[in-house]
Design an enzyme around this catalytic site. Sequence first.
Site, mmCIF file in Angstrom:
data_model
loop_
_atom_site.group_PDB
_atom_site.id
_atom_site.type_symbol
_atom_site.label_atom_id
_atom_site.label_comp_id
_atom_site.label_asym_id
_atom_site.label_seq_id
_atom_site.Cartn_x
_atom_site.Cartn_y
_atom_site.Cartn_z
ATOM 1 C CD1 TRP A 81 17.825 -36.297 9.347
ATOM 2 C CD2 TRP A 81 19.669 -34.489 9.308
ATOM 3 N NE1 TRP A 81 18.738 -36.545 10.352
ATOM 4 C CE2 TRP A 81 19.960 -35.282 10.366
ATOM 5 C CE3 TRP A 81 20.464 -33.309 8.865
ATOM 6 C CZ2 TRP A 81 20.847 -35.138 11.443
ATOM 7 C CZ3 TRP A 81 21.140 -33.216 9.758
ATOM 8 C CH2 TRP A 81 21.481 -33.642 11.166
ATOM 9 C CG ASP B 202 23.975 -32.383 4.558
ATOM 10 O OD1 ASP B 202 25.420 -32.788 5.004
ATOM 11 O OD2 ASP B 202 22.754 -32.859 4.955
ATOM 12 C CE LYS C 9 23.973 -41.623 8.433
ATOM 13 N NZ LYS C 9 22.746 -41.496 9.317
#
Length: 396
Positions: A130, A210, A245
Amino acid sequence: MYRHIEYYPGDPILSLVETFKNDPRPEKVNLSIGIYFDDEGKMPVLESVRRAETARAATPAPSPYLPMEGLDAYRSAVQHLLFGKDNPALAQGRIVTVQTLGGSGALKVGADFLHRWFPEVRAYVSDPTWDNHRGIFEGAGFEVGTYPYYDPAAGVKFDEMTAFFNTLPEHSVLILHPCCHNPTGADMSEQQWDEVLHIIKTRKLIPFMDIAYQGFGGDLDSDAYAVRKAVEMELPLFVSNSFSKNLSLYGERVGGLSVVCPNKEEADLVFGQLKFTVRRIYSSPPAHGAYIAADVMSSPELYALWQNEVYMMRDRIRAMRQKLYGVLTDRIPDRDFTYFIKQRGMFSYTGLSVEQVRRLRDEFAVYLLDSGRMCVAGLNASNIAYVARAFAEVLK
Ligand code: PLP
């Protein structure tokens, strides 16, 4: 006055969202940004969240500042979800957690803290990762390198990656994805994690995990396998987590940073400095999302409802993968599309070239990132046949 300022061309993902918004073609499909949409193409309001919101709205209360570290009930909820309620390290008081502004805020607080107290070390992100991992760690002052990760055939370049880890100096920071790797969807097996964590322990590296998609890969517990194993192995672990999310609370900015320490004394030192780091960036975190998340996680009834909702999102993504795999295999039988069903979480690395991605956008109004990353959660019953046809056209 400001002429010397360098032009910012914008974030590639967010700019694409703008282009998509302005695209007049009615058949357009957005598979670029990492947001979960339901089968009607809408961002869901989870029922568990709706009930918690309704209960809170019934008794309006003043909104004082939260402490620097955030809401206690929320911080406990984060710990239970990540580490498991009965984790002995929690009872030993050697895990500290601060509430943060989403997962990004957790990465920022963690990166600032690490750079202050380990100023000489470098950070390493997976190739690819990311994008903001690099941005946030560089922003904190780190030099950021990459470690080999993705292999289109095998999923993870395991041998190359572990060989690389074995060359790193003590205290190098490794940013790792415990589940649902973004952008590739390629995850390590539990056995591979065991091996990686063993190397981390032997070489005294610092793992920074993460986790932004807990529950979207296997289940809420198995997605935290690497996190819990690292605690069991007494590694000096950092974990950034995000509820953007899995609670569908993107704009509320609900995340957390947890640091696992060798003992309670060091945990107290770390906790103090984490609070000081927060104080110097934004002073205290926002309250609303933390109350909602804590209410959902601490009520057995709402928790059960939420867990079910997370699994429904996960299963819908899996069904879309299966469907895309099926249609493409029928249309182009000599090409192997099993990667669509092997990859986990919201993202899939499609293997499409930049030219193919541009053709999808220009000719079919189907938006992917230039890297070929597709957000599978943007597919639904109404657009999947169209997307599969567009894919087949550009792949032919
Ligand atoms: N980490 C990863 C791997 C992500 O994919 C994301 C969001 O897309 C984040 C962190 C950031 O999470 P948040 O939106 O909660 O800041």
